[in-house]
Motif scaffolding. Sequence first.
Motif, mmCIF file in Angstrom:
data_model
loop_
_atom_site.group_PDB
_atom_site.id
_atom_site.type_symbol
_atom_site.label_atom_id
_atom_site.label_comp_id
_atom_site.label_asym_id
_atom_site.label_seq_id
_atom_site.Cartn_x
_atom_site.Cartn_y
_atom_site.Cartn_z
ATOM 1 N N CYS A 57 0.841 -1.215 0.000
ATOM 2 C CA CYS A 57 0.000 0.000 0.000
ATOM 3 C C CYS A 57 0.865 1.250 0.000
ATOM 4 N N PHE A 58 1.874 1.280 0.846
ATOM 5 C CA PHE A 58 2.765 2.437 0.899
ATOM 6 C C PHE A 58 3.466 2.654 -0.433
ATOM 7 N N LEU A 59 3.975 1.585 -1.046
ATOM 8 C CA LEU A 59 4.686 1.719 -2.320
ATOM 9 C C LEU A 59 3.765 2.250 -3.411
ATOM 10 N N THR A 60 2.531 1.782 -3.436
ATOM 11 C CA THR A 60 1.578 2.258 -4.440
ATOM 12 C C THR A 60 1.229 3.724 -4.196
ATOM 13 N N LEU A 61 0.975 4.081 -2.933
ATOM 14 C CA LEU A 61 0.669 5.483 -2.615
ATOM 15 C C LEU A 61 1.852 6.407 -2.904
#
Length: 155
Positions: free
Chosen positions: A34-38
């Motif tokens: 999730c962090f990488l996508t955001l």
Amino acid sequence: MLPELDNFHDLLKKLDYDIERLSKTSHIYELLDCFLTLNALPEWIVNSSIEDTALTDIARQKINVMKGIKFNFDENLLHEDFDQKLRLIRLVCNHAKHKTDSVHIPKIGREIDCSFPMMFPAKFGFVISIGKQKVDAEYLIFEVTKFWKSCINLE
């Protein structure tokens, strides 16, 4: 049909998929997804061929916020300052990518606890500590996701 990743709308679909997996597993790998996508989303917006200059301007501004100046991240402001959430995401992604041990990057740990603000119904077990602060990881992800979707006019 296999999903495609051609534009930032497709990346948002991936984010929804990542969030769904995180909510089911509460696993640190899904949190990092999730962090990488955001972290990637604003750059995908800036590099797209859209003609929505307002959205592109917001994305450029938030990229500058995320990069910060000399690691101006303050975990004590994390609950009240949205830009600190963006900086945290960027720091986590770069820390994971480069595995740097810097005094400027707060230690991030996993807690078995419950914190505020939290998602309801409350669930124990997916709180992360950032320095001395405790944060509900899903809440943080939902807040940032909601921001981007509202900018893109999806919510």
